[in-house]
Motif scaffolding. Structure first.
Motif, PDB file in Angstrom:
ATOM      1  N   LEU A 198       7.885  35.991 -11.553  1.00  0.00           N
ATOM      2  CA  LEU A 198       6.958  37.015 -12.030  1.00  0.00           C
ATOM      3  C   LEU A 198       6.909  37.041 -13.556  1.00  0.00           C
ATOM      4  CD1 LEU A 198       7.886  39.903  -9.561  1.00  0.00           C
ATOM      5  CD2 LEU A 198       5.796  38.534  -9.553  1.00  0.00           C
ATOM      6  N   GLY A 199       7.121  35.888 -14.157  1.00  0.00           N
ATOM      7  CA  GLY A 199       7.245  35.806 -15.603  1.00  0.00           C
ATOM      8  C   GLY A 199       5.985  36.114 -16.378  1.00  0.00           C
ATOM      9  N   TRP A 200       4.830  36.203 -15.677  1.00  0.00           N
ATOM     10  CA  TRP A 200       3.613  36.534 -16.416  1.00  0.00           C
ATOM     11  C   TRP A 200       3.608  37.994 -16.870  1.00  0.00           C
ATOM     12  CZ3 TRP A 200       3.267  35.475 -11.092  1.00  0.00           C
ATOM     13  CH2 TRP A 200       2.937  36.549 -10.280  1.00  0.00           C
ATOM     14  N   PHE A 201       4.527  38.839 -16.305  1.00  0.00           N
ATOM     15  CA  PHE A 201       4.675  40.197 -16.798  1.00  0.00           C
ATOM     16  C   PHE A 201       5.427  40.161 -18.119  1.00  0.00           C
ATOM     17  CE2 PHE A 201       4.662  41.482 -12.132  1.00  0.00           C
ATOM     18  CZ  PHE A 201       3.347  41.930 -12.178  1.00  0.00           C
ATOM     19  N   ASP A 202       4.900  40.842 -19.115  1.00  0.00           N
ATOM     20  CA  ASP A 202       5.572  40.860 -20.418  1.00  0.00           C
ATOM     21  C   ASP A 202       6.946  41.518 -20.337  1.00  0.00           C
ATOM     22  OD1 ASP A 202       3.419  39.611 -21.576  1.00  0.00           O
ATOM     23  OD2 ASP A 202       2.449  41.493 -22.174  1.00  0.00           O
ATOM     24  N   ASP A 203       7.105  42.491 -19.417  1.00  0.00           N
ATOM     25  CA  ASP A 203       8.341  43.250 -19.357  1.00  0.00           C
ATOM     26  C   ASP A 203       9.214  42.839 -18.169  1.00  0.00           C
ATOM     27  OD1 ASP A 203       6.575  44.138 -17.494  1.00  0.00           O
ATOM     28  OD2 ASP A 203       6.946  46.282 -17.808  1.00  0.00           O
ATOM     29  N   TYR A 204       9.011  41.615 -17.664  1.00  0.00           N
ATOM     30  CA  TYR A 204       9.783  41.168 -16.511  1.00  0.00           C
ATOM     31  C   TYR A 204      10.690  40.010 -16.911  1.00  0.00           C
ATOM     32  CZ  TYR A 204      11.014  39.945 -11.736  1.00  0.00           C
ATOM     33  OH  TYR A 204      11.709  39.709 -10.576  1.00  0.00           O
ATOM     34  N   ALA A 205      11.974  40.074 -16.495  1.00  0.00           N
ATOM     35  CA  ALA A 205      12.957  39.039 -16.836  1.00  0.00           C
ATOM     36  C   ALA A 205      13.431  38.364 -15.557  1.00  0.00           C
ATOM     37  CB  ALA A 205      14.132  39.650 -17.586  1.00  0.00           C
ATOM     38  N   GLY A 206      12.849  37.207 -15.272  1.00  0.00           N
ATOM     39  CA  GLY A 206      13.218  36.498 -14.058  1.00  0.00           C
ATOM     40  C   GLY A 206      14.675  36.092 -14.016  1.00  0.00           C
ATOM     41  N   MET A 207      15.266  35.804 -15.169  1.00  0.00           N
ATOM     42  CA  MET A 207      16.669  35.403 -15.190  1.00  0.00           C
ATOM     43  C   MET A 207      17.588  36.557 -14.777  1.00  0.00           C
ATOM     44  SD  MET A 207      16.796  32.253 -15.738  1.00  0.00           S
ATOM     45  CE  MET A 207      18.570  32.129 -15.932  1.00  0.00           C
ATOM     46  N   LEU A 245      20.121  44.720   7.098  1.00  0.00           N
ATOM     47  CA  LEU A 245      21.161  45.230   6.221  1.00  0.00           C
ATOM     48  C   LEU A 245      21.005  44.745   4.782  1.00  0.00           C
ATOM     49  CD1 LEU A 245      24.296  44.891   8.535  1.00  0.00           C
ATOM     50  CD2 LEU A 245      23.035  46.969   7.963  1.00  0.00           C
ATOM     51  N   SER A 246      20.405  43.569   4.592  1.00  0.00           N
ATOM     52  CA  SER A 246      20.317  42.979   3.249  1.00  0.00           C
ATOM     53  C   SER A 246      19.018  43.306   2.532  1.00  0.00           C
ATOM     54  CB  SER A 246      20.468  41.453   3.350  1.00  0.00           C
ATOM     55  OG  SER A 246      21.699  41.102   3.933  1.00  0.00           O
ATOM     56  N   ALA A 247      18.114  44.056   3.175  1.00  0.00           N
ATOM     57  CA  ALA A 247      16.818  44.347   2.548  1.00  0.00           C
ATOM     58  C   ALA A 247      16.951  44.967   1.155  1.00  0.00           C
ATOM     59  CB  ALA A 247      15.982  45.236   3.471  1.00  0.00           C
ATOM     60  N   PRO A 248      17.917  45.888   0.910  1.00  0.00           N
ATOM     61  CA  PRO A 248      18.022  46.428  -0.453  1.00  0.00           C
ATOM     62  C   PRO A 248      18.302  45.373  -1.512  1.00  0.00           C
ATOM     63  CG  PRO A 248      19.195  47.842   1.088  1.00  0.00           C
ATOM     64  CD  PRO A 248      18.816  46.595   1.834  1.00  0.00           C
ATOM     65  N   ALA A 249      18.860  44.226  -1.125  1.00  0.00           N
ATOM     66  CA  ALA A 249      19.139  43.181  -2.113  1.00  0.00           C
ATOM     67  C   ALA A 249      17.849  42.602  -2.675  1.00  0.00           C
ATOM     68  CB  ALA A 249      19.999  42.083  -1.495  1.00  0.00           C
ATOM     69  N   LEU A 250      16.796  42.545  -1.863  1.00  0.00           N
ATOM     70  CA  LEU A 250      15.500  42.084  -2.380  1.00  0.00           C
ATOM     71  C   LEU A 250      14.977  43.084  -3.410  1.00  0.00           C
ATOM     72  CD1 LEU A 250      13.065  40.188  -2.354  1.00  0.00           C
ATOM     73  CD2 LEU A 250      12.161  41.521  -0.434  1.00  0.00           C
ATOM     74  N   ALA A 251      15.086  44.369  -3.083  1.00  0.00           N
ATOM     75  CA  ALA A 251      14.679  45.391  -4.044  1.00  0.00           C
ATOM     76  C   ALA A 251      15.530  45.314  -5.305  1.00  0.00           C
ATOM     77  CB  ALA A 251      14.795  46.776  -3.405  1.00  0.00           C
ATOM     78  N   ALA A 252      16.816  44.989  -5.152  1.00  0.00           N
ATOM     79  CA  ALA A 252      17.704  44.868  -6.317  1.00  0.00           C
ATOM     80  C   ALA A 252      17.250  43.745  -7.234  1.00  0.00           C
ATOM     81  CB  ALA A 252      19.141  44.624  -5.857  1.00  0.00           C
ATOM     82  N   ALA A 253      16.822  42.618  -6.649  1.00  0.00           N
ATOM     83  CA  ALA A 253      16.348  41.502  -7.466  1.00  0.00           C
ATOM     84  C   ALA A 253      15.108  41.904  -8.266  1.00  0.00           C
ATOM     85  CB  ALA A 253      16.042  40.296  -6.575  1.00  0.00           C
ATOM     86  N   LEU A 254      14.176  42.583  -7.617  1.00  0.00           N
ATOM     87  CA  LEU A 254      12.964  43.019  -8.315  1.00  0.00           C
ATOM     88  C   LEU A 254      13.289  44.066  -9.378  1.00  0.00           C
ATOM     89  CD1 LEU A 254      10.603  43.269  -5.219  1.00  0.00           C
ATOM     90  CD2 LEU A 254      10.465  41.571  -7.057  1.00  0.00           C
ATOM     91  N   ALA A 255      14.159  45.016  -9.028  1.00  0.00           N
ATOM     92  CA  ALA A 255      14.528  46.054  -9.996  1.00  0.00           C
ATOM     93  C   ALA A 255      15.229  45.448 -11.208  1.00  0.00           C
ATOM     94  CB  ALA A 255      15.424  47.092  -9.325  1.00  0.00           C
ATOM     95  N   ALA A 256      16.077  44.437 -10.984  1.00  0.00           N
ATOM     96  CA  ALA A 256      16.760  43.795 -12.106  1.00  0.00           C
ATOM     97  C   ALA A 256      15.762  43.112 -13.027  1.00  0.00           C
ATOM     98  CB  ALA A 256      17.779  42.779 -11.584  1.00  0.00           C
ATOM     99  N   GLY A 257      14.745  42.488 -12.451  1.00  0.00           N
ATOM    100  CA  GLY A 257      13.742  41.833 -13.273  1.00  0.00           C
ATOM    101  C   GLY A 257      12.960  42.810 -14.125  1.00  0.00           C
ATOM    102  N   PHE A 258      12.667  43.982 -13.563  1.00  0.00           N
ATOM    103  CA  PHE A 258      11.868  44.969 -14.296  1.00  0.00           C
ATOM    104  C   PHE A 258      12.701  45.870 -15.193  1.00  0.00           C
ATOM    105  CE2 PHE A 258       8.731  44.190 -10.859  1.00  0.00           C
ATOM    106  CZ  PHE A 258       7.607  43.968 -11.635  1.00  0.00           C
ATOM    107  N   ALA A 259      13.922  46.202 -14.764  1.00  0.00           N
ATOM    108  CA  ALA A 259      14.680  47.240 -15.474  1.00  0.00           C
ATOM    109  C   ALA A 259      16.073  46.817 -15.887  1.00  0.00           C
ATOM    110  CB  ALA A 259      14.760  48.506 -14.609  1.00  0.00           C
TER     111      ALA A 259
END
Length: 284
Positions: A198-207, A245-259
């Protein structure tokens, strides 16, 4: 005879059965998705925005309603509880914004359609599952309607995740056809890779999202591939349990990229917490 020995075990068993309907993993997934959506909306929220508590209350109510609707027999009483939870979710979300109220209503309608008949369809069920998961993500961003457009591409990850596991659920109906399995694998890989791209977002950090996406892949991919390639009850159920059980981990990856990493770690903690609660209330 002691008071413990004389206690009637029937009420105790009934209480445990009622607790099992809570489905903590469903609540954790709903909360994590909404929080990830809120993280995606971060830069677009007005200063002093205070609707997050209402949105989280709505997400929790939707997760609880999903658990109630998964009861083996949804009678009048259980249907009333589920309906009350859905109405409560809409009312709470509307306190944050009109758009959040609409998205809560959409998510509730999708969950109701899924659990009250749609889940039995090998194609409609996965679609409803994915859209409901995506709607919960967008609910978190809906405090500010302007944030929904930039958050929408990230919502594709939970949509693909939910749809992938929905297809695997119906593995026994494929009757040897490998095309649904390949579609499910493609959808899951899309969900796993999207947080990194999602690197096309200016405020998103894929790493920042990379460690969380790697953990999610480690947790779900082996069991998922087993269930997709061998649609017997045990492999399929193992895959579904890992995915739930692991669904929150997907949200964690997205949240880490944004915040950032701290936001991702906070959501990742919901995975062991939900697993512990599932074992406590339902023996799952």
């Amino acid at each position: 005879m002691t008071s413990v020995q004389s206690a009637d075990p029937i009420p105790a068993r009934a209480a445990v059965a009622r607790l099992a309907l809570l489905h903590p993993a469903a609540v954790a997934a709903a909360l994590a998705s909404a929080l990830a959506g809120h993280a995606a909306a971060g830069a677009h929220l007005p200063e002093g925005a205070s609707g997050l508590a209402w949105i989280l209350g709505a997400a929790a109510a939707l997760g609880l309603a999903s658990g109630v609707m998964q009861a083996p027999a949804v009678g009048r009483a259980m249907g009333g509880i589920a309906g009350g939870l859905l109405l409560g979710a809409v009312a709470m979300a509307a306190q944050a914004s009109a758009g959040a109220g609409v998205l809560a209503a959409v998510a509730g309608a999708l969950l109701a359609a899924l659990h009250l008949g749609g889940e039995r369809s090998p194609w409609l069920g996965p679609l409803l599952s994915g859209l409901a998961f995506g709607a919960l993500f967008l609910l978190g961003a809906a405090e500010e309607p302007a944030a929904l457009v930039p958050a929408a591409p990230a919502a594709l990850a939970p949509v693909c995740y939910g749809a992938a596991f929905g297809i695997v659920r119906h593995g026994p109906l494929w009757r040897g056809d490998q095309r649904p399995a390949l579609l499910a694998i493609g959808l899951l890989l899309t969900a796993l890779l999207l947080p990194l791209t999602l690197g096309w977002f200016d405020d998103y950090a894929g790493m920042s999202a990379l460690p969380f996406a790697a953990v999610l892949t480690w947790w779900v991919l082996p069991d998922f591939l087993w269930g997709a390639s061998d649609p017997r009850p045990l492999p399929v159920q193992t895959a579904l349990t890992a995915g739930r059980l692991s669904a929150p981990a997907l949200a964690a990856a997205l949240a880490a990229g944004f915040a950032g990493t701290v936001a991702g770690l906070t959501l990742l903690l919901l995975v062991p917490l939900a697993g512990l609660l599932e074992r406590m209330v339902g023996g799952r």
